[in-house]
Design an enzyme around this catalytic site. Sequence first.
Site, short mmCIF file in Angstrom:
data_model
loop_
_atom_site.label_atom_id
_atom_site.label_comp_id
_atom_site.label_asym_id
_atom_site.label_seq_id
_atom_site.Cartn_x
_atom_site.Cartn_y
_atom_site.Cartn_z
N ASP A 91 3.13 -0.81 26.37
CA ASP A 91 3.25 0.63 26.14
C ASP A 91 2.73 0.99 24.76
O ASP A 91 3.45 0.89 23.76
CB ASP A 91 4.72 1.06 26.29
CG ASP A 91 4.87 2.56 26.11
OD1 ASP A 91 3.87 3.28 26.20
OD2 ASP A 91 6.01 3.01 25.88
N LYS A 98 2.03 5.33 19.63
CA LYS A 98 3.15 4.83 18.84
C LYS A 98 2.69 4.40 17.45
O LYS A 98 1.52 4.05 17.26
CB LYS A 98 3.77 3.61 19.53
CG LYS A 98 4.52 3.91 20.81
CD LYS A 98 5.08 2.62 21.40
CE LYS A 98 5.85 2.90 22.69
NZ LYS A 98 7.12 3.59 22.45
N ASP A 168 4.21 9.24 25.77
CA ASP A 168 5.03 8.07 25.47
C ASP A 168 6.36 8.11 26.22
O ASP A 168 7.14 7.17 26.14
CB ASP A 168 5.26 7.94 23.97
CG ASP A 168 5.83 6.59 23.58
OD1 ASP A 168 5.62 5.62 24.34
OD2 ASP A 168 6.50 6.51 22.52
N GLU A 170 6.66 7.73 29.37
CA GLU A 170 5.93 7.38 30.60
C GLU A 170 6.80 6.63 31.60
O GLU A 170 6.52 6.64 32.79
CB GLU A 170 4.69 6.54 30.26
CG GLU A 170 4.91 5.04 30.08
CD GLU A 170 5.85 4.67 28.96
OE1 GLU A 170 6.56 3.65 29.09
OE2 GLU A 170 5.92 5.40 27.94
N ARG A 172 9.73 7.22 32.81
CA ARG A 172 10.32 8.11 33.83
C ARG A 172 9.25 8.63 34.79
O ARG A 172 9.56 8.95 35.93
CB ARG A 172 11.05 9.26 33.13
CG ARG A 172 10.18 10.19 32.35
CD ARG A 172 10.93 10.94 31.27
NE ARG A 172 11.33 10.07 30.17
CZ ARG A 172 12.00 10.49 29.09
NH1 ARG A 172 12.36 11.75 28.98
NH2 ARG A 172 12.32 9.64 28.13
#
Length: 313
Positions: A91, A98, A168, A170, A172
Amino acid sequence: ANGMALTRRLGDLPSNICTPSYLAETAKSLAKKYSLECEVLEESDMEALGMNSLLSVSKGSSEPGKLISLSFKNAGKDQPVVLVGKGVTFDSGGISLKPGAKMDEMKFDMCGAASVLGVMSAVAEMNLKVNLTVVVPTVENMPAHDASKPGDVVKSMSGQTIEILNTDAEGRLILCDALTYCEKFSPKVVIDIATLTGAVIVALGKHHSGLMANDQALSDDLKKAGGDAMDTVWQLPLDEEYDELIKSNFADMANIGSGGAGTVTAACFLARFTKDYRWAHLDIAGTAWLGGSKKGATGRPVPLLTQYIMEQI
């Protein structure tokens, strides 16, 4: 212990090895070892089912997304317990990138997926008299010219529309389509397991996993199993007032909330896709791995979930 070992091994693998395709091959090897039913949906299959929320996450990556399901049937026609594990194999945050510090730990963002595969391994090895299905939506979240952008709107498999305010958030987006897909199994209960929010680490640290549910009896069962297995959870609220925080002017809902309670608003988002069955959500962002000198996957919540399943027999 063997289930935890599998979960930890998968979690600790680098993301250039543990891709969505690698998780699919792991599931196939478990199916072969324990005579399980295994199905792997490719992106074209998911597109045909209308899983545009899940696909919106994977489209920025050269690694194709997968939707994996494994079923162990050892209790006749009983309704299955269904576990859904978030499988974001890396991620980056996508366009909502991030910060660089500790970004390497985002290889652990598939620990939900790893944990449900570990539970399946344990249940099958013990040959428990249960019906268990695990579902793994798995993708890589990367920034690219075709990645989702903040402000984009997608339609989920359920038909509900989602405004992506932050790429970010993502997890869900992939879980919601998987939770809709779970309806096909006529589940006894559905429990999703996800490294979903940094907010749960602020709330609970590294000791308890966060628990939210639409059924208090299910919550109580999970709390008891967690205590019995020394793999504990702490229940957080899921009141309607929090649901107001994910309203959108441009879609049925936004993928992030406003006004704090980030762990709860994430669960409120998922709750909109789980109205047709008993459901619980475990946010394991604080408990699935450790950082620093002890960096590595913990194997949680395999003990909790395995104990819960054993107590259902």
